[in-house]
Design a protein around this motif. Structure first.
Motif, PDB file in Angstrom:
ATOM      1  N   VAL A 265       0.862  -1.182   0.000  1.00 39.08           N
ATOM      2  CA  VAL A 265       0.000   0.000   0.000  1.00 39.08           C
ATOM      3  C   VAL A 265       0.900   1.234   0.000  1.00 39.08           C
ATOM      4  O   VAL A 265       1.844   1.305   0.781  1.00 39.08           O
ATOM      5  CB  VAL A 265      -0.907   0.008   1.251  1.00 39.08           C
ATOM      6  N   PRO A 266       0.650   2.199  -0.894  1.00 36.22           N
ATOM      7  CA  PRO A 266       1.524   3.369  -0.915  1.00 36.22           C
ATOM      8  C   PRO A 266       1.514   4.087   0.426  1.00 36.22           C
ATOM      9  O   PRO A 266       0.484   4.134   1.093  1.00 36.22           O
ATOM     10  CB  PRO A 266       0.921   4.245  -2.024  1.00 36.22           C
ATOM     11  N   LEU A 267       2.630   4.644   0.791  1.00 33.10           N
ATOM     12  CA  LEU A 267       2.801   5.399   2.040  1.00 33.10           C
ATOM     13  C   LEU A 267       2.724   4.518   3.283  1.00 33.10           C
ATOM     14  O   LEU A 267       3.705   4.408   4.020  1.00 33.10           O
ATOM     15  CB  LEU A 267       1.775   6.544   2.133  1.00 33.10           C
ATOM     16  N   ILE A 268       1.554   3.844   3.517  1.00 29.54           N
ATOM     17  CA  ILE A 268       1.416   3.072   4.749  1.00 29.54           C
ATOM     18  C   ILE A 268       2.411   1.922   4.769  1.00 29.54           C
ATOM     19  O   ILE A 268       2.898   1.527   5.815  1.00 29.54           O
ATOM     20  CB  ILE A 268      -0.006   2.486   4.888  1.00 29.54           C
ATOM     21  N   GLY A 269       2.707   1.388   3.576  1.00 25.57           N
ATOM     22  CA  GLY A 269       3.574   0.220   3.507  1.00 25.57           C
ATOM     23  C   GLY A 269       4.961   0.484   4.040  1.00 25.57           C
ATOM     24  O   GLY A 269       5.540  -0.352   4.719  1.00 25.57           O
ATOM     25  N   SER A 270       5.525   1.677   3.773  1.00 30.23           N
ATOM     26  CA  SER A 270       6.878   1.942   4.246  1.00 30.23           C
ATOM     27  C   SER A 270       6.844   2.217   5.736  1.00 30.23           C
ATOM     28  O   SER A 270       5.844   2.701   6.272  1.00 30.23           O
ATOM     29  CB  SER A 270       7.461   3.152   3.515  1.00 30.23           C
ATOM     30  N   ALA A 271       7.951   1.897   6.404  1.00 29.51           N
ATOM     31  CA  ALA A 271       7.964   1.949   7.864  1.00 29.51           C
ATOM     32  C   ALA A 271       7.645   3.351   8.381  1.00 29.51           C
ATOM     33  O   ALA A 271       6.946   3.507   9.376  1.00 29.51           O
ATOM     34  CB  ALA A 271       9.316   1.507   8.390  1.00 29.51           C
ATOM     35  N   HIS A 272       8.122   4.391   7.697  1.00 32.10           N
ATOM     36  CA  HIS A 272       7.942   5.737   8.242  1.00 32.10           C
ATOM     37  C   HIS A 272       6.652   6.372   7.762  1.00 32.10           C
ATOM     38  O   HIS A 272       6.050   7.168   8.466  1.00 32.10           O
ATOM     39  CB  HIS A 272       9.135   6.600   7.883  1.00 32.10           C
ATOM     40  N   GLY A 273       6.233   5.980   6.548  1.00 32.43           N
ATOM     41  CA  GLY A 273       4.955   6.455   6.065  1.00 32.43           C
ATOM     42  C   GLY A 273       3.847   6.057   7.024  1.00 32.43           C
ATOM     43  O   GLY A 273       2.878   6.785   7.225  1.00 32.43           O
ATOM     44  N   GLN A 274       4.050   4.879   7.660  1.00 32.56           N
ATOM     45  CA  GLN A 274       3.085   4.395   8.625  1.00 32.56           C
ATOM     46  C   GLN A 274       2.849   5.387   9.754  1.00 32.56           C
ATOM     47  O   GLN A 274       1.712   5.672  10.122  1.00 32.56           O
ATOM     48  CB  GLN A 274       3.681   3.148   9.232  1.00 32.56           C
ATOM     49  N   ASP A 275       3.959   5.928  10.281  1.00 32.99           N
ATOM     50  CA  ASP A 275       3.824   6.913  11.347  1.00 32.99           C
ATOM     51  C   ASP A 275       3.052   8.123  10.859  1.00 32.99           C
ATOM     52  O   ASP A 275       2.240   8.690  11.594  1.00 32.99           O
ATOM     53  CB  ASP A 275       5.214   7.362  11.829  1.00 32.99           C
ATOM     54  N   VAL A 276       3.319   8.523   9.609  1.00 34.50           N
ATOM     55  CA  VAL A 276       2.614   9.677   9.053  1.00 34.50           C
ATOM     56  C   VAL A 276       1.110   9.422   9.066  1.00 34.50           C
ATOM     57  O   VAL A 276       0.317  10.234   9.549  1.00 34.50           O
ATOM     58  CB  VAL A 276       3.100   9.971   7.617  1.00 34.50           C
ATOM     59  N   VAL A 277       0.728   8.251   8.553  1.00 32.66           N
ATOM     60  CA  VAL A 277      -0.692   7.917   8.483  1.00 32.66           C
ATOM     61  C   VAL A 277      -1.300   7.816   9.879  1.00 32.66           C
ATOM     62  O   VAL A 277      -2.384   8.344  10.153  1.00 32.66           O
ATOM     63  CB  VAL A 277      -0.884   6.583   7.717  1.00 32.66           C
ATOM     64  N   PHE A 278      -0.559   7.158  10.767  1.00 33.12           N
ATOM     65  CA  PHE A 278      -0.983   6.980  12.149  1.00 33.12           C
ATOM     66  C   PHE A 278      -1.280   8.334  12.792  1.00 33.12           C
ATOM     67  O   PHE A 278      -2.360   8.578  13.334  1.00 33.12           O
ATOM     68  CB  PHE A 278       0.158   6.283  12.888  1.00 33.12           C
ATOM     69  N   GLY A 279      -0.307   9.239  12.682  1.00 36.91           N
ATOM     70  CA  GLY A 279      -0.473  10.567  13.271  1.00 36.91           C
ATOM     71  C   GLY A 279      -1.625  11.327  12.656  1.00 36.91           C
ATOM     72  O   GLY A 279      -2.437  11.930  13.359  1.00 36.91           O
ATOM     73  N   LEU A 280      -1.714  11.263  11.319  1.00 37.55           N
ATOM     74  CA  LEU A 280      -2.798  11.965  10.618  1.00 37.55           C
ATOM     75  C   LEU A 280      -4.157  11.479  11.080  1.00 37.55           C
ATOM     76  O   LEU A 280      -5.058  12.279  11.344  1.00 37.55           O
ATOM     77  CB  LEU A 280      -2.671  11.729   9.106  1.00 37.55           C
ATOM     78  N   ILE A 281      -4.284  10.143  11.177  1.00 40.87           N
ATOM     79  CA  ILE A 281      -5.585   9.589  11.558  1.00 40.87           C
ATOM     80  C   ILE A 281      -5.951  10.024  12.970  1.00 40.87           C
ATOM     81  O   ILE A 281      -7.101  10.392  13.241  1.00 40.87           O
ATOM     82  CB  ILE A 281      -5.567   8.051  11.442  1.00 40.87           C
ATOM     83  N   VAL A 282      -4.956  10.012  13.867  1.00 38.61           N
ATOM     84  CA  VAL A 282      -5.236  10.430  15.250  1.00 38.61           C
ATOM     85  C   VAL A 282      -5.755  11.862  15.274  1.00 38.61           C
ATOM     86  O   VAL A 282      -6.779  12.172  15.893  1.00 38.61           O
ATOM     87  CB  VAL A 282      -3.962  10.318  16.106  1.00 38.61           C
ATOM     88  N   VAL A 283      -5.045  12.759  14.553  1.00 38.09           N
ATOM     89  CA  VAL A 283      -5.456  14.166  14.552  1.00 38.09           C
ATOM     90  C   VAL A 283      -6.848  14.306  13.941  1.00 38.09           C
ATOM     91  O   VAL A 283      -7.719  14.988  14.486  1.00 38.09           O
ATOM     92  CB  VAL A 283      -4.418  15.015  13.787  1.00 38.09           C
TER      93      VAL A 283
END
Lengths: 315, 328
Positions: A265-283
């Motif tokens: 999956v684009p973005l979520i698949g990479s280890a750091h993109g995951q944090d980005v998605v995680f943080g975005l979803i929380v906010v």
């Protein structure tokens, strides 16, 4: 009591191990672990109004208890779970006593201090606690064993939380949350119920920590119980919605499964993109659904019920 | 007239005589120790330089706490991200000090945008703001690692690597420069708050939001400005951390924690307290690490938090905090 949804959830959980691979059973066990920990935090933050960013510390205490009892004393792994429940409960009570004097932001900082400090102790006392490499339990268990034990513990925890919160103690907790002054005036003892909430909540976290150690091949390491774990549990509780037992499963699935979403999956698949998605979803969740998933569900509850309940003649 | 004077003292910071005496005693202790032992002096100066960094980040936390009574858990990560922006600017060929000031401007804009976009909608709920800043913590961390990677990066040394000698004591130019830059930025901020109309409006908005808006202060705008200034202070602390820690996504995490301890020690509401608290934590950790064998580096964080817990339990308002009286 909502028997139908409970029946559906139990049926899915019983059927699930026959349908999925060992790897996915492991993932499902992670969900069970987060479920127990978030449930514990919800009792403290959602029902008693005391915030904690330090539940990773209690998980560490539970996890290390299990491994030490297994490696040094050769206990059966199942027998270590009640032990870690008891020890975490006592630790929670001990933390709860100073926490009585703190509230709001101050309590958040103090518990955060706990989350940061506890993983440093295995590094300091490395002879006994194994340093940064950690220590290893005497046995490792299969995915299926972990799945069954993890979800059995979750079911017990859910039942225990439900029984605790529906009765006298739960009412006292909610009274403390809504107004400490009103609670005291009605004869609810603040010291007893606030420390009790800390103890119960820590006990849940301790069991979750024991299971977390077992699911990571029996290793207890300081890195597992870092600050991020505490933050994740808080986020899970926020996603779930504070003060509701039903949202917890959604929070647990969110925290447990997001890190393992397929790597293509684009973005979520990479280890750091995951944090980005995680943080975005929380906010986004806090902005769009400030009461979490539970608040979202509550919107669909029929309004009529509440108007009948609050009718002055009947109340 | 008397009543007016009384109200004034209730609002001003609670600088009490015993606390002042305690500080004076501490300062005298440091001076005497430094005069009698060169290692002590060296550790003290290094501790002060580190403490100044803790202090400026603590001050950023205090600015936000005073205005909205919340703690910004993402303050350290924001500082780290702005330091990476400075790094990117130097890569593009901008000179260090130009990059430094450009970064401060960018940090200010970033702070304002964050307040307006994600904090303002939920600012009535402490738990919601805390969770959002925790989310920002993870988000910023992920963005930086994604863009620049997790390995160490190096920037040009802002103050050079010279070392000065005073008698048998060696001071690095780096430590002195850090101390001067952070203290200077703190003083600038104090001047802004104390002597400008804008500063007055910001203080009014923080202390009595409703009354301030009645006399025409745009409270929301002032709160956003506060977040911007906090981000600028954070950027200063990040840029001053870089020469000793080098650039990596985790570089501000421990420093944020020391800044928490410093802010609580100072009372969470007092800007002067935050800076002094930071200096204290820096010197305390360095000296105790030097002279007490048990206090190995693994115990640095737990010790800083032992200070925090002790302050919270013994004197919850910190050294400089106002006593809070709530009417029920």
């Amino acid at each position: 009591m909502k028997l139908v949804p409970i029946g559906v959830v139990v049926a899915v959980l019983v059927a699930l191990p026959f349908l999925i691979s060992g790897y996915h059973q492991g993932l499902a066990t992670y969900v069970a672990i987060y479920f127990i920990a978030i449930l514990g935090l919800n009792i403290l933050t959602g029902y008693t109004g005391q915030i904690s960013i330090g539940h990773g510390a209690f998980m560490a205490i539970g996890g290390y208890t299990t491994v030490l009892l297994s490696a040094d004393q050769h206990w059966n792994l199942l027998a270590t779970l009640p032990a870690s429940l008891g020890i975490s409960f006592v630790c929670g009570l001990i933390v709860g006593v100073p926490a009585l004097r703190l509230s709001g932001v101050y309590l958040a900082l103090a518990t955060f201090a706990l989350a940061v400090s506890v993983p440093q102790f295995p590094l300091k006392f490395s002879k006994f606690l194994g340093g940064s490499n950690g220590i290893h339990a005497a046995q490792t268990k299969s995915h299926l064993w972990l799945y069954v034990v993890g979800w059995s513990c979750s079911a017990l925890a859910f039942a225990a939380a439900w029984l605790l919160l529906r009765g006298r103690i739960g009412r006292a907790f909610r009274a403390v949350r809504d107004s400490e002054l009103a609670a005291v005036s009605s004869g609810v003892s603040l010291p007893i119920y606030k420390t009790l909430a800390f103890g119960v909540s820590a006990a849940f976290a301790g069991v979750a920590g024991s299971l977390l150690v077992l699911v990571t091949n029996g290793y207890a390491q300081p890195g597992e119980f870092g600050v991020l774990l505490s933050l994740e549990i808080l986020i899970g509780a926020a996603v779930a919605g504070l003060g509701s037992l039903w949202g917890v499963i959604v929070g647990a699935v969110f925290i447990g499964l997001l890190p393992s979403v397929a790597p293509d999956v684009p973005l979520i698949g990479s280890a750091h993109g995951q944090d980005v998605v995680f943080g975005l979803i929380v906010v986004l969740i806090m902005l769009l659904l400030p009461n979490g998933f539970a608040g979202f569900l509550r919107r669909f509850e029929p309004r009529v019920k509440t108007t009948i309940k609050s009718d002055p003649k009947t109340s | 007239m008397l009543g007016l004077a009384k109200r004034k003292t209730a609002v001003s910071t609670g600088l009490s005589v015993p606390v002042l005496l305690l500080l004076l005693a501490g300062a005298i202790f440091l001076v005497i120790g430094s005069l009698s032992s060169s290692i002590f002096a060296q550790q003290t100066v290094a501790g002060l330089a580190q403490g100044a960094i803790f202090g400026s980040l603590a001050l950023a936390l205090v600015l936000i706490y005073r205005a909205t009574e919340v703690i910004n858990f993402a303050q350290g990560e924001l500082a780290m991200a702005t330091t990476y922006i400075a790094y990117q600017l130097t890569l593009w060929g901008v000179s260090y000090w130009l990059a430094f000031f450009l970064t401060l401007v960018i940090a200010f804009a970033l702070g304002v945008v964050i307040q307006v976009v994600v904090i303002r909608p939920v600012q009535h709920s402490v738990i919601a703001v805390v969770i959002i800043t925790v989310g920002l913590f993870i988000l910023i961390d992920g963005l930086v690692t994604w863009k620049w990677g997790a390995d160490l990066k190096f920037m040009p040394a802002p103050f050079g690597n010279a070392v000065y000698h005073a008698g048998s004591v060696a001071f690095s130019r780096q430590d002195l420069g850090t101390l001067i830059v952070t203290i200077f930025s703190v003083i600038l901020l104090w001047l802004l708050f104390q002597f400008t109309k804008l500063g007055l409006a910001m203080r009014a908005a923080a202390l009595r939001p409703a009354a301030a808006s009645l006399v025409g202060v745009r409270v929301n705008r002032m709160l956003a400005l506060g977040w911007g200034l906090a981000a600028v202070l954070g950027a200063v602390s990040g840029l001053m951390t870089e020469p000793t820690q080098f650039l990596q996504p985790t570089m501000m995490q421990a420093i944020l924690l020391y800044a928490f301890a410093a802010a609580v020690l100072g009372g969470l509401e007092s800007p002067a307290g935050a800076v002094i608290g930071g200096l204290f934590i820096g010197v305390f950790l360095n000296l105790i690490g030097q002279y007490i064998g048990f206090a190995t580096p693994e115990l640095r964080l737990p010790m800083a938090f032992a200070v925090l817990l002790l302050v919270l339990l013994v004197k919850p308002n910190g050294l400089f905090g106002r006593r809070q009286v709530r009417r029920v």
